[in-house]
Design a protein around this motif. Structure first.
Motif, PDB file in Angstrom:
ATOM      1  N   PRO A  13       0.304  16.620  -5.074  1.00 52.83           N
ATOM      2  CA  PRO A  13       0.796  15.511  -4.617  1.00 52.83           C
ATOM      3  C   PRO A  13       0.198  14.268  -5.081  1.00 52.83           C
ATOM      4  O   PRO A  13      -1.128  14.489  -5.664  1.00 52.83           O
ATOM      5  N   GLY A  14       0.724  13.263  -4.797  1.00 49.79           N
ATOM      6  CA  GLY A  14       0.045  11.874  -5.202  1.00 49.79           C
ATOM      7  C   GLY A  14       0.552  11.211  -6.507  1.00 49.79           C
ATOM      8  O   GLY A  14      -0.020  10.119  -6.930  1.00 49.79           O
ATOM      9  N   PHE A  15       1.380  11.997  -7.215  1.00 50.06           N
ATOM     10  CA  PHE A  15       1.899  11.666  -8.475  1.00 50.06           C
ATOM     11  C   PHE A  15       3.334  11.456  -8.664  1.00 50.06           C
ATOM     12  O   PHE A  15       3.869  11.300  -9.756  1.00 50.06           O
ATOM     13  N   ARG A  16       4.120  11.449  -7.355  1.00 54.34           N
ATOM     14  CA  ARG A  16       5.467  11.328  -7.368  1.00 54.34           C
ATOM     15  C   ARG A  16       6.011  10.321  -8.020  1.00 54.34           C
ATOM     16  O   ARG A  16       7.208  10.248  -8.726  1.00 54.34           O
ATOM     17  N   HIS A  17       5.481   9.045  -7.706  1.00 57.33           N
ATOM     18  CA  HIS A  17       5.850   7.810  -8.191  1.00 57.33           C
ATOM     19  C   HIS A  17       5.644   7.852  -9.724  1.00 57.33           C
ATOM     20  O   HIS A  17       6.547   6.888 -10.375  1.00 57.33           O
ATOM     21  N   MET A  18       5.185   8.647 -10.464  1.00 53.98           N
ATOM     22  CA  MET A  18       5.227   8.650 -11.824  1.00 53.98           C
ATOM     23  C   MET A  18       6.195   9.627 -12.466  1.00 53.98           C
ATOM     24  O   MET A  18       6.174  10.261 -13.504  1.00 53.98           O
ATOM     25  N   GLY A  19       6.780  10.338 -11.514  1.00 53.72           N
ATOM     26  CA  GLY A  19       7.822  11.298 -11.902  1.00 53.72           C
ATOM     27  C   GLY A  19       7.491  12.792 -11.890  1.00 53.72           C
ATOM     28  O   GLY A  19       8.291  13.540 -12.362  1.00 53.72           O
ATOM     29  N   ILE A  20       6.391  12.949 -11.404  1.00 47.11           N
ATOM     30  CA  ILE A  20       5.692  14.261 -11.318  1.00 47.11           C
ATOM     31  C   ILE A  20       5.788  15.068 -10.139  1.00 47.11           C
ATOM     32  O   ILE A  20       5.642  14.640  -9.094  1.00 47.11           O
ATOM     33  N   MET A  28      12.111  12.851 -15.190  1.00 46.38           N
ATOM     34  CA  MET A  28      10.973  13.649 -15.924  1.00 46.38           C
ATOM     35  C   MET A  28       9.928  12.752 -15.682  1.00 46.38           C
ATOM     36  O   MET A  28       9.713  11.461 -15.734  1.00 46.38           O
ATOM     37  N   PRO A  29       8.700  13.139 -15.766  1.00 50.91           N
ATOM     38  CA  PRO A  29       7.618  12.500 -15.824  1.00 50.91           C
ATOM     39  C   PRO A  29       7.216  11.426 -16.750  1.00 50.91           C
ATOM     40  O   PRO A  29       7.508  11.646 -17.890  1.00 50.91           O
ATOM     41  N   VAL A  32       1.099  11.067   1.590  1.00 56.15           N
ATOM     42  CA  VAL A  32       0.638  11.622   0.392  1.00 56.15           C
ATOM     43  C   VAL A  32       1.220  10.863  -1.011  1.00 56.15           C
ATOM     44  O   VAL A  32       0.811  11.268  -2.019  1.00 56.15           O
ATOM     45  N   ASP A  33       2.522  10.355  -0.604  1.00 56.26           N
ATOM     46  CA  ASP A  33       3.421   9.648  -2.131  1.00 56.26           C
ATOM     47  C   ASP A  33       4.036   8.668  -1.525  1.00 56.26           C
ATOM     48  O   ASP A  33       4.573   8.719  -0.430  1.00 56.26           O
ATOM     49  N   VAL A  34       4.016   7.440  -2.384  1.00 51.94           N
ATOM     50  CA  VAL A  34       4.943   6.498  -2.148  1.00 51.94           C
ATOM     51  C   VAL A  34       5.764   6.209  -3.280  1.00 51.94           C
ATOM     52  O   VAL A  34       5.187   6.092  -4.336  1.00 51.94           O
ATOM     53  N   ILE A  91      10.061   5.380 -11.942  1.00 50.66           N
ATOM     54  CA  ILE A  91       9.744   6.538 -12.954  1.00 50.66           C
ATOM     55  C   ILE A  91      10.581   7.582 -12.401  1.00 50.66           C
ATOM     56  O   ILE A  91      10.279   7.806 -11.146  1.00 50.66           O
TER      57      ILE A  91
END
Lengths: 339, 264
Positions: free
Chosen positions: A22-29, B154-155, B65-67, B151
């Motif tokens: 978690p914590g990286f979804r804003h980067m598409g991960i 994909m990553p 946990v995510d924004v 984004i």
């Protein structure tokens, strides 16, 4: 002393997973992590690991592993079993829901999975490199695991070595899943579906198709109609594991741990977090049904799951060590160490 | 940011994404003005999380946990065992009603792109279709400033607006099985760079030597972020190859492509 495991046969569909990234979804991960977090926790508890350790997720044919060094306690959780072979040819069956300790040169051949997902935990957890805070394999971005891929023949998996004074083994009852329909909260885009389609979604059986992986499960059943054909495509917004999206063909897709972070299909409903582990057990040909619940009911279900975990974990019993194995252990104090 | 005359003072919608996330929705379109409100809320939430009234994080934000900012909404993922979902939702609506549109732009990047034929399989076709010269298409691409909406897919894949309208083009009828990594691509009114080799139907106009995603950068594995602005700088093949080689051995400092504040 550390343990080391060699993958003699990678099997099919096996990957290193922990509680995700978690914590990286804003980067598409993708968040990734164990599809069935409850079962993974069971396997880890059976070898005495902390809940955040990494383990091997088994989705089809289990791997064959050889112990290279250390004393490695292992346990399986799920509908499968394994065979352990020592260097002098002694074999024993290793069922799920119990730990066994393996010694250098022992080989563990994990069988074919009957259920949808199972876990193999090892002493101290699989100690592969952390990437972006997690060891979870995320194949789409080649992150985590070993080289970002599923386990393959020849991989070396570091772990810890069991304390020499600790010979007891653990065992417990199989984990029992909640029964009945998969519980969902409607939305966020249920208003983009015709009202009778929402009814149909909640009142018909959907069949699990073979199109199923760590990103999602495609279902087949009563066709769900959008309010207009154009409503089948929305300007992309965020999704999360458990989201049930419906493209223009009217057939639902449930997203799982490795799903994209955003998507452009309307989402009729989202599976509540308490029932996410159940999705990991879906297999092609099975039927599923959905039931709508409120946020308060979702919270209750989550607390009930936590209570069920406490009960299960308190039922873990110590078993006797395997005496044959004990004599075969070259590191054991029962054997002369003069060489 | 681009200016827009669209009325975005409309109703903010709070939508549940199950019991682990809220989507705060400002509209249903791709619109720079809506996106400015998304960024406005993201900024207000970040401030609220780090500097609560008492200097501590308010309890309702503790489980976040995510924004995730998107074109038209902000999704806040939370741990339902830590955050009270209902209180978090109420707090987000309050923030969204007062956060307004952001005036603070993100980072500004000048990123090299090589437009050689080898890297730009759709450039000549696009120029011909639009009745423009190849050089004009390249000028249009390098003179525009693109805004990163989000984004996703994909990553590290940036969805960017700001494509000159004259270049708008549908997807390929038959998507390519393998788009080379770091291809600069356009479709509709959007521009993007494929971070990885992957299937894709966007039109390929060039290639950048700069990795869009690097797992070796633990703070910001994705080069770009929602709210960033980007302009493309044409480079020749030798310069491209030199930077590509540097990137391959981990010697390409991505921060050199940041335009210092004030120059943007």
């Amino acid at each position: 002393m550390s343990g080391l495991i060699e993958v003699v046969d990678g099997g099919i569909g096996n990957s290193i997973q922990d509680f995700g990234r978690p914590g990286f979804r804003h980067m598409g991960i993708a968040v990734s992590g164990c599809l069935d977090s409850m079962l993974a926790r069971c396997a880890k508890a059976l070898v005495g690991n902390a809940a955040d350790c990494a383990c091997i997720e088994i989705r089809a044919v289990g791997p064959t592993l050889a112990i290279k060094s250390g004393r490695v306690r292992v346990a399986l959780a799920g509908e499968l079993s394994a065979t352990a072979r020592s260097v002098d040819g002694i074999t024993r069956e290793v069922g799920a829901w119990m730990s066994v300790t393996l010694f250098p040169h022992d080989v563990l051949e994990v069988g074919t999975l009957q259920g949808g997902t199972a876990y193999l935990a090892v002493t101290g957890g699989i100690d592969s490199p952390l990437q972006l805070g997690s060891r979870s394999t995320y194949q789409r971005a080649m992150i985590g695991g070993i080289d970002g891929r599923a386990i393959v023949t020849g991989n070396l998996l570091p772990c810890s070595s069991q304390d020499q004074r600790e010979y007891r083994e653990y065992q417990a009852d199989p984990w029992r899943y909640a029964e009945g329909p998969i519980r969902v909260m409607l939305g966020p885009q249920q208003e983009l579906f015709q009202p009778d389609s929402v009814e149909q979604f909640l009142n018909s059986d959907y069949r699990v198709t073979p199109q199923l992986d760590r990103m999602g499960v495609r279902l087949e059943g009563a066709r769900l109609a959008h309010v207009t054909p154009e409503a089948a495509d929305i300007v992309s917004d965020a999704v999360t594991p458990g989201v049930i999206q419906v493209p223009g063909n009217g057939q639902p897709i449930i997203l799982l741990a490795d799903c994209q972070t955003v998507g452009g299909y309307p989402k009729i409903a989202t599976v509540i977090s308490a029932d996410l582990p159940r999705l990991a057990q879906l297999q092609p040909g099975q039927s599923v049904r959905f039931r709508a619940v409120t946020a308060a009911q979702a919270k209750q279900a989550l607390l009930a799951g936590a209570a069920q975990w406490e009960t299960w974990a308190s039922g873990i019993a110590f078993g006797l060590p395997n005496v044959t194995a004990l004599y075969n252990d070259p590191t054991s104090c029962w054997v002369s160490t003069d060489e | 940011m681009e200016t827009s005359t669209t009325d975005v003072s409309g109703v903010v919608r709070l939508l549940p994404l199950g019991d682990t996330a809220w989507t705060v929705e400002f509209g249903d379109r791709i619109d720079p003005a809506l996106h400015a409100r998304v960024l406005g809320l993201a900024g207000a939430l970040e401030r609220a999380r780090t500097t609560g009234p008492s200097g501590e994080m308010a309890a309702e934000y503790a489980g976040i946990v995510d924004v995730v900012p998107t074109f038209r909404s902000l999704t806040v993922h939370y741990n339902p065992l830590v955050s009270d979902g209902e209180r978090l939702g109420e707090a987000l609506v309050c923030l969204a009603q007062t956060s307004g549109a952001t005036s603070k732009a993100g980072r500004y990047w000048r990123i090299p792109v090589c437009f050689d034929d080898e890297f730009a399989p759709d450039l000549n076709d696009l120029a011909e279709t639009k009745g423009l010269s190849r050089e004009t298409v390249i000028s249009l691409m390098t003179e525009a400033t693109f805004q990163v909406y989000m984004i996703g897919f994909m990553p590290g894949f940036p969805y960017m607006g700001g494509l000159p309208a004259v270049l708008e083009v549908p997807r390929l009828a038959a998507p390519r099985k393998a788009v080379p990594a770091r291809s600069l691509a356009i479709t509709g009114a959007m521009c993007a760079v494929y971070p990885w080799e992957s299937p894709g139907g966007w039109r390929l106009l060039g290639r950048t030597p700069v990795p869009m995603f690097s797992v070796d950068d633990p703070i910001s594995p994705s080069l770009l972020a929602s709210g960033d602005r980007v302009c493309w700088q044409a480079v020749d093949r030798p310069a491209y190859l030199e930077m590509e080689q540097a990137a391959r051995i981990g010697a390409l400092d991505r921060s050199r492509f940041l335009v210092p504040e004030g120059e943007g």
